[in-house]
Write a protein that holds these residues in place. Structure first.
Motif, PDB file in Angstrom:
ATOM      1  N   VAL A  59      31.842  24.789 -51.997  1.00 16.96           N
ATOM      2  CA  VAL A  59      32.093  23.572 -52.793  1.00 16.96           C
ATOM      3  C   VAL A  59      32.251  22.321 -51.911  1.00 16.96           C
ATOM      4  O   VAL A  59      31.467  21.402 -51.990  1.00 16.96           O
ATOM      5  CB  VAL A  59      33.299  23.705 -53.764  1.00 16.96           C
ATOM      6  N   MET A  60      33.310  22.304 -51.078  1.00 23.83           N
ATOM      7  CA  MET A  60      33.512  21.182 -50.159  1.00 23.83           C
ATOM      8  C   MET A  60      34.122  21.715 -48.877  1.00 23.83           C
ATOM      9  O   MET A  60      35.151  22.385 -48.915  1.00 23.83           O
ATOM     10  CB  MET A  60      34.437  20.133 -50.775  1.00 23.83           C
ATOM     11  N   SER A  61      33.470  21.428 -47.752  1.00 25.17           N
ATOM     12  CA  SER A  61      33.957  21.935 -46.459  1.00 25.17           C
ATOM     13  C   SER A  61      35.245  21.225 -46.042  1.00 25.17           C
ATOM     14  O   SER A  61      35.593  20.165 -46.574  1.00 25.17           O
ATOM     15  CB  SER A  61      32.898  21.719 -45.384  1.00 25.17           C
ATOM     16  N   GLY A  62      35.897  21.801 -45.067  1.00 28.42           N
ATOM     17  CA  GLY A  62      37.133  21.207 -44.560  1.00 28.42           C
ATOM     18  C   GLY A  62      36.929  19.811 -43.991  1.00 28.42           C
ATOM     19  O   GLY A  62      37.723  18.911 -44.230  1.00 28.42           O
ATOM     20  N   ILE A  63      35.841  19.633 -43.246  1.00 26.55           N
ATOM     21  CA  ILE A  63      35.596  18.335 -42.616  1.00 26.55           C
ATOM     22  C   ILE A  63      35.294  17.266 -43.665  1.00 26.55           C
ATOM     23  O   ILE A  63      35.764  16.128 -43.576  1.00 26.55           O
ATOM     24  CB  ILE A  63      34.481  18.434 -41.534  1.00 26.55           C
ATOM     25  N   GLU A  64      34.555  17.631 -44.698  1.00 19.16           N
ATOM     26  CA  GLU A  64      34.256  16.706 -45.797  1.00 19.16           C
ATOM     27  C   GLU A  64      35.541  16.337 -46.539  1.00 19.16           C
ATOM     28  O   GLU A  64      35.787  15.171 -46.861  1.00 19.16           O
ATOM     29  CB  GLU A  64      33.244  17.359 -46.755  1.00 19.16           C
ATOM     30  N   PHE A  65      36.379  17.339 -46.799  1.00 18.52           N
ATOM     31  CA  PHE A  65      37.677  17.097 -47.440  1.00 18.52           C
ATOM     32  C   PHE A  65      38.511  16.124 -46.598  1.00 18.52           C
ATOM     33  O   PHE A  65      39.087  15.181 -47.116  1.00 18.52           O
ATOM     34  CB  PHE A  65      38.435  18.418 -47.632  1.00 18.52           C
ATOM     35  N   LEU A  66      38.565  16.381 -45.288  1.00 21.97           N
ATOM     36  CA  LEU A  66      39.385  15.552 -44.400  1.00 21.97           C
ATOM     37  C   LEU A  66      38.925  14.095 -44.417  1.00 21.97           C
ATOM     38  O   LEU A  66      39.753  13.179 -44.498  1.00 21.97           O
ATOM     39  CB  LEU A  66      39.332  16.111 -42.977  1.00 21.97           C
ATOM     40  N   ARG A  67      37.625  13.883 -44.364  1.00 21.57           N
ATOM     41  CA  ARG A  67      37.091  12.504 -44.388  1.00 21.57           C
ATOM     42  C   ARG A  67      37.480  11.795 -45.690  1.00 21.57           C
ATOM     43  O   ARG A  67      37.835  10.613 -45.680  1.00 21.57           O
ATOM     44  CB  ARG A  67      35.570  12.519 -44.237  1.00 21.57           C
ATOM     45  N   ARG A  68      37.421  12.514 -46.798  1.00 24.36           N
ATOM     46  CA  ARG A  68      37.791  11.920 -48.098  1.00 24.36           C
ATOM     47  C   ARG A  68      39.298  11.706 -48.194  1.00 24.36           C
ATOM     48  O   ARG A  68      39.746  10.698 -48.721  1.00 24.36           O
ATOM     49  CB  ARG A  68      37.326  12.811 -49.245  1.00 24.36           C
ATOM     50  N   LEU A  69      40.043  12.696 -47.697  1.00 23.52           N
ATOM     51  CA  LEU A  69      41.512  12.604 -47.726  1.00 23.52           C
ATOM     52  C   LEU A  69      41.988  11.334 -47.036  1.00 23.52           C
ATOM     53  O   LEU A  69      42.824  10.605 -47.570  1.00 23.52           O
ATOM     54  CB  LEU A  69      42.124  13.824 -47.011  1.00 23.52           C
ATOM     55  N   ARG A  70      41.470  11.080 -45.845  1.00 27.67           N
ATOM     56  CA  ARG A  70      41.936   9.940 -45.048  1.00 27.67           C
ATOM     57  C   ARG A  70      41.629   8.599 -45.705  1.00 27.67           C
ATOM     58  O   ARG A  70      42.216   7.588 -45.322  1.00 27.67           O
ATOM     59  CB  ARG A  70      41.342  10.002 -43.636  1.00 27.67           C
TER      60      ARG A  70
END
Length: 123
Positions: A59-70
């Motif tokens: 669904v969504m990788s960790g790195i993609e999540f992190l970029r959106r989170l920040r």
């Protein structure tokens, strides 16, 4: 002192269970998410103090999540510790550039998590 919260994000139920046990022993209140999208929803609902984050997920990788989170409101607040089998320097640099605070190799144990969480000021 208020109990710190940690979101454990990993597509493996076993890994989440192991990490949760360690973190609860360290005094954290834990919640879990099995992919980056679920993690986004969880953070939108309630921003945790810490996030233990897997890299490779559906669904969504960790790195993609992190970029959106920040980019989220208060998204710079959580300390993010990547926890992954991806151990080459390129992955580590990419994670740190995206806003990760620390990096743990799998398999991990209590000592490793405790040390890294101390290094980022969570313990």
């Amino acid at each position: 002192m208020e109990q710190k919260t940690c979101l454990v994000v990993d597509d493996s139920r076993v890994v989440r269970k192991v990490a949760r046990k360690i973190l609860e022993e360290l005094g954290f209140a834990c919640s879990e998410a099995e992919d980056g999208l679920k993690a986004m929803e969880s953070c939108a609902n309630s921003m945790p103090d810490a996030i233990l984050l897997d890299w490779n997920m559906p669904v969504m990788s960790g790195i993609e999540f992190l970029r959106r989170l920040r980019k989220m409101t208060h998204g710079t607040t959580p300390k993010v510790v990547f926890c992954t089998t991806e151990n080459d320097i390129a992955h580590i640099q990419e994670a740190l550039a995206a806003g990760a605070d620390e990096y743990i190799m799998k398999p991990f144990d209590n000592d490793i998590i405790q040390t890294k969480f101390m290094q980022v000021g969570l313990l």
